[in-house]
Design an enzyme around this catalytic site. Structure first.
Site, PDB file in Angstrom:
ATOM      1  N   ILE A   1       0.842  -1.200   0.000  1.00  0.00           N
ATOM      2  CA  ILE A   1       0.000   0.000   0.000  1.00  0.00           C
ATOM      3  C   ILE A   1       0.874   1.245   0.000  1.00  0.00           C
ATOM      4  CG2 ILE A   1      -1.975   1.134   1.094  1.00  0.00           C
ATOM      5  CD1 ILE A   1      -2.348  -1.417   2.801  1.00  0.00           C
ATOM      6  N   CYS A   2       0.603   2.139  -0.932  1.00  0.00           N
ATOM      7  CA  CYS A   2       1.172   3.483  -0.858  1.00  0.00           C
ATOM      8  C   CYS A   2       0.016   4.451  -1.076  1.00  0.00           C
ATOM      9  CB  CYS A   2       2.318   3.668  -1.851  1.00  0.00           C
ATOM     10  SG  CYS A   2       1.864   3.529  -3.580  1.00  0.00           S
ATOM     11  N   GLY A   3       0.292   5.708  -1.329  1.00  0.00           N
ATOM     12  CA  GLY A   3      -0.803   6.679  -1.429  1.00  0.00           C
ATOM     13  C   GLY A   3      -1.755   6.353  -2.568  1.00  0.00           C
TER      14      GLY A   3
ATOM     15  N   GLY B   1      -1.045   3.627  -4.790  1.00  0.00           N
ATOM     16  CA  GLY B   1      -0.858   2.223  -5.185  1.00  0.00           C
ATOM     17  C   GLY B   1       0.022   2.081  -6.418  1.00  0.00           C
TER      18      GLY B   1
ATOM     19  N   GLY C   1      -3.859   3.914  -0.523  1.00  0.00           N
ATOM     20  CA  GLY C   1      -4.404   4.329   0.770  1.00  0.00           C
ATOM     21  C   GLY C   1      -5.150   5.655   0.710  1.00  0.00           C
TER      22      GLY C   1
END
Ligand code: RB5
Length: 148
Positions: free
Chosen positions: A65-67, A69, A109
């Site tokens: 997960i990152c900001g 994706g 996220g």
């Protein structure tokens, strides 16, 4: 199932929600960080170790997960043996496993709400690779590419 999870600051909050949810589903969770919210952290620092664990099989599936994706998808697919994608819809969450043997799901996220993210994770983890001849033929071509 042993499920690895990792997130940068952009996915930090969603990672905790998904971790709790994986516990409710009785999965064993391996957390690759981040372990504190640091707005200057870099997603490769967490997602590379997660991806390596998935490639080795010490984690059976992965959740990155990152900001958005996007970064998570870019870096995870650099690791040979990882088949990942940014997932935002239910169909792709299971079809990506059934047809493409996806072993790592990337989430944004800041993009996907908590309830939807949980449903995507559930669909991903419940799905099984079909092993169909045409699907395996395609995956063999990708594996050959990784060996070039
Ligand atoms: C971090 O601010 C953000 O760029 C990162 O989480 C991710 O969205 C990259 O793709």
């Amino acid at each position: 199932m042993i499920v690895g999870i990792a997130a940068d600051h952009g996915g930090f909050e969603l990672k905790q929600i998904i971790k709790d949810y994986l516990g409710e589903l009785n999965h064993e969770v391996v957390d690759f960080g981040a372990f504190e919210l640091d707005k200057l952290d870099d997603y490769p620092d967490f997602i590379i170790p997660l991806s390596e664990a998935v490639a080795k099989g010490t984690a059976e599936r992965g959740i990155a997960i990152c900001g958005s994706g996007v970064g998570a998808a870019i870096v995870s697919n650099k690791i040979a043996g990882v088949r990942s994608s940014l997932i935002t819809d239910h169909f792709s969450a299971h079809q990506g496993v059934e047809d493409d043997n996806m072993n790592l799901i990337c989430l944004g996220g800041r993009i996907t709400g908590f309830a939807v993210a949980k449903e995507l994770v559930k669909a991903f983890l419940e799905a099984k690779y079909s092993g169909g001849e045409k699907y395996q033929r395609r995956l063999d071509k990708i594996e050959a590419l990784e060996k070039r």
